[in-house]
Design a protein around this motif. Structure first.
Motif, mmCIF file in Angstrom:
data_model
loop_
_atom_site.group_PDB
_atom_site.id
_atom_site.type_symbol
_atom_site.label_atom_id
_atom_site.label_comp_id
_atom_site.label_asym_id
_atom_site.label_seq_id
_atom_site.Cartn_x
_atom_site.Cartn_y
_atom_site.Cartn_z
ATOM 1 N N LEU A 1 0.857 -1.107 -0.016
ATOM 2 C CA LEU A 1 0.055 -0.123 -0.058
ATOM 3 C C LEU A 1 0.897 1.242 -0.172
ATOM 4 O O LEU A 1 1.668 1.540 0.975
ATOM 5 N N ASP A 2 1.081 2.193 -1.258
ATOM 6 C CA ASP A 2 1.625 3.229 -1.064
ATOM 7 C C ASP A 2 0.818 4.232 -0.658
ATOM 8 O O ASP A 2 -0.505 4.267 -0.433
ATOM 9 N N ASN A 3 1.245 5.617 -0.725
ATOM 10 C CA ASN A 3 0.307 6.700 -0.149
ATOM 11 C C ASN A 3 -0.654 7.024 -1.211
ATOM 12 O O ASN A 3 -2.176 6.997 -0.526
ATOM 13 N N GLN A 4 -0.677 6.890 -2.388
ATOM 14 C CA GLN A 4 -1.787 7.013 -3.351
ATOM 15 C C GLN A 4 -2.922 5.714 -3.262
ATOM 16 O O GLN A 4 -4.092 6.225 -3.042
ATOM 17 N N ARG A 5 -2.420 4.616 -2.950
ATOM 18 C CA ARG A 5 -3.445 3.381 -3.064
ATOM 19 C C ARG A 5 -3.892 3.337 -1.588
ATOM 20 O O ARG A 5 -5.318 2.985 -1.723
ATOM 21 N N LEU B 1 -8.040 3.526 -0.884
ATOM 22 C CA LEU B 1 -8.644 2.776 -0.175
ATOM 23 C C LEU B 1 -9.416 3.246 1.045
ATOM 24 O O LEU B 1 -10.582 2.975 1.277
ATOM 25 N N MET B 2 -8.721 4.309 1.683
ATOM 26 C CA MET B 2 -9.544 4.730 3.038
ATOM 27 C C MET B 2 -10.760 5.698 2.282
ATOM 28 O O MET B 2 -11.908 5.484 3.023
ATOM 29 N N GLU B 3 -10.502 6.116 1.359
ATOM 30 C CA GLU B 3 -11.786 6.960 0.897
ATOM 31 C C GLU B 3 -12.879 5.970 0.488
ATOM 32 O O GLU B 3 -13.961 6.366 0.684
ATOM 33 N N ALA C 1 -9.365 5.449 11.169
ATOM 34 C CA ALA C 1 -10.150 6.357 10.547
ATOM 35 C C ALA C 1 -11.600 5.255 10.537
ATOM 36 O O ALA C 1 -12.965 6.014 10.807
ATOM 37 N N VAL C 2 -11.460 4.079 10.422
ATOM 38 C CA VAL C 2 -12.733 3.224 10.404
ATOM 39 C C VAL C 2 -13.394 3.210 11.867
ATOM 40 O O VAL C 2 -14.556 3.542 11.988
ATOM 41 N N GLU C 3 -12.482 3.261 12.955
ATOM 42 C CA GLU C 3 -13.097 3.281 14.261
ATOM 43 C C GLU C 3 -13.855 4.648 14.757
ATOM 44 O O GLU C 3 -14.500 4.745 15.407
#
Length: 359
Positions: free
Chosen positions: A253-257, A261-263, A301-303
């Motif tokens: 997982l690099d910064n962009q991916r 994914l988080m978004e 972020a999910v929590e």
């Protein structure tokens, strides 16, 4: 009578008065008043392109128009005899009488004279002396055929200046007419026509850049779409149960991916009211500090949205790296595989579901 015909120097000259065509040896020709019509045409061209460029263009045109002349010359026993025959044909058409003054075959040089050519006549009418460039080009082209090498005609005597004839010295050259034109433009001795050419080239270059930029934008958009699709493939989001999402992570997982994914994940959590997210690392063979940091950010972020994260499928090598980089696992549930993670999430969901009231 609709047709008149005469023969001069073996050539038939015919006027078809009905159709308005003048034919020399069967070829259409144009008769123009030299001191007025021809003078006006040439002065207009000089005003557009300048004397130097004008003369070079006429030399080029003259050099390229000697096929018929050479066919006549080469049919005679000698070059001199052939030139005399060509002169007999040329003078009735206004090209003047041509004379070969001297031929130096060792040095490959020829000196010519012409008397009463149309170029000298129109220039005298205008009061200018630009030189008989068309005639110079013709003589250069003829001499090229004689010696088999590129030649250049230098005018040494000018009838437009009051002499009895035009005189030309023709000899081999290393610089073609095209090269002289290019040098003229590079030396900044061009005229408004050169500016027009430059502007036209600039417009073409701008249009080409715009086409290139459009193609690059289209390629960039395609790459971005491919990156988005690749990100979805690297970490697809799958709803495996009511209120349970699983995210099988494949590769790093690099910064962009990680950001993408988080978004996507946070958006799906809100839309589906997800309570549990399973991050499955079964396909991740190695984790570095950057990847570990991205995973922690995703978990937090999910929590913040009220969901709980379960991490499954951590390989031994990944576990060693996680410990060595000091990744905080206290707030995460880690299980052996996706099946166990799914069981825990389903059980937690059943416990959290409202129980029916007793009657």
């Amino acid at each position: 009578m609709t047709t008149s015909r005469i023969t001069i120097s073996g050539f038939d000259i015919e006027w078809d008065l009905k159709s308005g065509v003048n034919l020399w040896a069967g070829m259409p020709t144009l008769s123009m008043w030299i001191p007025s019509s021809v003078a006006g045409l040439m002065s207009g061209m000089v005003a557009m392109v300048g004397v130097e460029r004008f003369n070079l263009c006429l030399q080029l045109g003259g050099r390229q128009s000697v096929d018929g002349d050479w066919a006549i010359i080469s049919a005679h026993p000698s070059f001199e005899e052939g030139m005399r025959q060509v002169s007999e044909i040329a003078w009735p058409a206004g090209w003047g009488r041509w004379e070969v003054v001297a031929v130096d075959r060792e040095r490959r040089e020829v000196r010519y004279r012409t008397v009463n050519s149309w170029e000298a006549i129109y220039q005298r009418a205008l009061g200018v002396s630009w030189g008989s460039a068309m005639m110079a080009g013709k003589l250069a082209g003829i001499t090229e055929r004689l010696f088999g090498v590129p030649c250049w005609a230098e005018q040494t005597v000018f009838a437009a200046q009051g002499a009895a004839y035009d005189e030309f010295l023709v000899r081999p050259t290393d610089e073609t007419v095209e090269a002289r034109l290019s040098a003229l433009l590079e030396a900044d001795r061009g005229t408004s026509s050169d500016l027009a050419v430059a502007l036209s080239r600039l417009r073409n270059e701008v249009a080409e850049r715009e086409r290139t930029e459009l193609a690059l934008r289209e390629k960039l958009e395609l790459i971005q779409r491919q990156e988005t699709a690749l990100s979805a493939m690297v970490a697809p989001i799958i709803q495996v149960w009511d209120g349970v999402l699983t995210v099988p992570v494949m590769g790093g997982l690099d910064n962009q991916r990680a950001s993408a994914l988080m978004e996507r994940l946070l958006g799906v959590i809100v839309d589906s009211q997800t309570r549990h997210v399973i991050l499955d690392l079964t396909a991740v063979e190695a984790v570095d500090t950057s990847t570990a940091d991205h995973l922690i950010r995703i978990v937090r972020a999910v929590e913040l949205l009220g969901a709980r994260v379960v991490v499954t499928g951590i390989r031994p090598a990944v576990a060693q790296t996680v410990v060595s980089v000091g990744m905080d696992l206290d707030r995460m549930i880690t299980l052996r595989n996706l099946q166990e993670g799914l069981k825990v999430c389903m059980a937690a969901g059943a416990d959290a579901a409202p129980r029916p009231k007793a009657l």
